[in-house]
Motif scaffolding. Structure first.
Motif, mmCIF file in Angstrom:
data_model
loop_
_atom_site.group_PDB
_atom_site.id
_atom_site.type_symbol
_atom_site.label_atom_id
_atom_site.label_comp_id
_atom_site.label_asym_id
_atom_site.label_seq_id
_atom_site.Cartn_x
_atom_site.Cartn_y
_atom_site.Cartn_z
ATOM 1 N N ARG A 85 0.820 -1.221 0.000
ATOM 2 C CA ARG A 85 0.000 0.000 0.000
ATOM 3 C C ARG A 85 0.849 1.265 0.000
ATOM 4 N NH1 ARG A 85 -3.844 -0.072 4.933
ATOM 5 N NH2 ARG A 85 -4.651 1.779 3.839
ATOM 6 N N ALA A 99 -1.623 11.935 -6.313
ATOM 7 C CA ALA A 99 -2.952 11.480 -5.880
ATOM 8 C C ALA A 99 -4.048 12.233 -6.617
ATOM 9 C CB ALA A 99 -3.097 11.660 -4.370
ATOM 10 N N TRP A 193 -13.631 10.023 -2.518
ATOM 11 C CA TRP A 193 -12.276 9.747 -2.063
ATOM 12 C C TRP A 193 -11.847 10.805 -1.055
ATOM 13 C CZ3 TRP A 193 -8.703 5.881 -3.239
ATOM 14 C CH2 TRP A 193 -9.098 4.963 -4.218
ATOM 15 N N LEU A 195 -8.374 12.589 0.399
ATOM 16 C CA LEU A 195 -6.932 12.808 0.336
ATOM 17 C C LEU A 195 -6.546 13.528 1.625
ATOM 18 C CD1 LEU A 195 -4.169 12.829 -0.985
ATOM 19 C CD2 LEU A 195 -4.859 14.862 -2.285
ATOM 20 N N VAL A 227 -6.432 8.081 0.590
ATOM 21 C CA VAL A 227 -4.998 8.220 0.331
ATOM 22 C C VAL A 227 -4.444 9.153 1.400
ATOM 23 C CG1 VAL A 227 -3.203 8.978 -1.268
ATOM 24 C CG2 VAL A 227 -5.281 7.884 -2.150
ATOM 25 N N MET A 246 3.104 7.844 0.220
ATOM 26 C CA MET A 246 1.661 7.807 0.380
ATOM 27 C C MET A 246 1.221 6.408 0.757
ATOM 28 S SD MET A 246 0.048 7.849 -3.483
ATOM 29 C CE MET A 246 0.995 9.219 -4.109
ATOM 30 N N MET A 248 -2.143 4.003 0.354
ATOM 31 C CA MET A 248 -3.321 3.945 -0.513
ATOM 32 C C MET A 248 -3.863 2.527 -0.516
ATOM 33 S SD MET A 248 -1.131 4.076 -4.038
ATOM 34 C CE MET A 248 0.562 3.577 -3.688
ATOM 35 N N MET A 256 -0.501 3.653 -9.583
ATOM 36 C CA MET A 256 0.330 4.739 -9.096
ATOM 37 C C MET A 256 1.761 4.578 -9.598
ATOM 38 S SD MET A 256 0.286 7.581 -7.572
ATOM 39 C CE MET A 256 -1.380 7.490 -6.910
#
Length: 385
Positions: A85, A99, A193, A195, A227, A246, A248, A256
């Motif tokens: 991740r 992101a 989502w 962030l 994220v 990051m 995720m 990514m």
């Protein structure tokens, strides 16, 4: 060139700094970084890597050993995080931009909690998104707070992405776990989502027992639409190294990797070796940094509070004192005047959003707290009180 790029505002922080750089005797507190050197053990790791000739490309997502160490580090602070991740990036700002590139298309609706570091609101605009801001509000004591119901109402099924930075730059405002749970629940309902810029999570003074600020990672599921962005810059004194990461969903990581390839390809190996050394010594470096920053805050904030007409509160997180002065006007003009007339370099509040007009940000991450004392004295003299 695209209209949206042509119409991006330049950084007002840089505008003030450019007016002061090269001017003798200016006490500069405008940028969000400590003036303390990166620890020797971290620098030496990079030197050793260069001497070994580690100057070639690395995997897009980062060295496997660094991804594993980041995952272990995050797992100690929060719920278990698997290395699949993790993506290693060229700084926290690169992670944030990646992101946004991955999640936002032109015309999408993005909601951001402001005032906030200007990159976080500029990045969706670069992608052609429609940005809506939900503002924190100052309280009578100078602290800032969130109207949670206002934010939850702003998140709808049309909202593609929510951007939230906590601990917050510039205000120091920090989300509670209850607020994070409510936000996550709402975003699950709407398919939005999140962030979360949590680069200041270790710079947290309200409750030192846990070692960090509340995080969405404390309760979110691995495949939630979340994220979380981090950086080595603040907690490890590594701003100039440009090294971040990051967290995720694992299903997002291969994509990514492709996006990193088309942006920067990879992070330099010797920089990642420095990151490995930083993590190996994290519980030596970071607690010392946090304790020193707490001393800096405890030095500066009471001095500002003692100045007639100044409104400021000690922040629970971050590395800034955010304050306003009665009777002063446009914060950009005030900041420029302070450079010229007082030899004091601060960041204008208007750089972080219109709701912060009239406020100033003072980065108190000073190796020598006496500089903070001198700076407060210059401000008091300039105000004539």
């Amino acid at each position: 060139m695209r209209f949206t790029v042509l119409n991006l505002e330049e950084s007002r922080i840089r505008e003030v700094a450019n007016a002061g750089m090269g001017r003798d005797g200016v006490l500069a507190f405008w940028f969000g970084e400590s003036d303390e050197d990166t620890p020797e053990v971290v620098r030496q790791a990079a030197v050793d890597s260069l001497r070994r000739g580690e100057t070639f490309y690395s995997p897009n997502l980062g060295l496997p050993e660094l991804r594993a160490e980041i995952a272990a580090y995050m797992s100690r602070l929060h719920r278990p995080v698997a290395s699949d991740r993790i993506a290693v990036t060229s700084g926290g700002v690169n992670a944030l931009m990646l992101a946004v590139q991955a999640l936002v298309e032109a015309g999408d609706e993005v909601v951001a909690v402001t005032p906030v570091w200007p990159n976080l609101t500029a990045q969706p605009l670069v992608m052609g998104a429609n940005l809506r801001c939900v503002s924190l509000r100052p309280r009578p004591d100078g602290a800032w707070g969130l109207d949670l119901q206002e934010l939850l109402a702003a998140i709808t099924p049309q909202t593609r992405l929510l951007i939230v930075n906590a601990p917050n730059n510039p205000t120091g405002w920090t989300l509670s776990h209850d607020e994070q749970r409510a936000i996550l629940a709402r975003c699950r309902e709407t398919g939005t989502w999140i962030l979360a810029d949590e680069v200041y999570e270790r710079l947290y003074y309200a409750d030192s027992s846990h070692g960090c600020a509340p995080s969405f990672l404390d309760f979110a599921e691995p495949e939630d639409r979340l994220v979380v962005v981090h950086s080595f810059s603040k907690s490890f004194l590594m701003t100039g190294w440009r090294l971040g990461w990051m967290v995720m969903p694992a299903s997002m990581a291969p994509h990514m990797g492709k996006l990193i390839e088309f942006n920067t390809s990879c992070v330099s190996v010797f920089t990642q070796r420095a990151g490995l050394a930083a993590l190996a010594h994290a519980e030596e470096i970071t607690p010392r940094v946090v304790a020193h920053l707490k001393r800096c805050s405890d030095t500066l904030v009471p001095l500002l509070q003692a100045v007639p007409g100044v409104e400021v509160a000690a922040a629970p997180g971050g590395m800034y004192a955010f304050f306003r002065m009665v009777g002063q006007g446009d914060s950009l003009e005030v900041a420029k005047r302070l450079v010229v007339e007082a030899g004091l370099g601060l960041a204008p509040g208007s750089a972080f959003g219109p709701e912060a007009q009239g406020w100033l940000r003072w980065c108190f991450a000073s190796k020598d707290p006496e500089r903070l004392v001198q700076g407060a004295g210059r401000l008091k003299t300039w105000l004539g009180v």
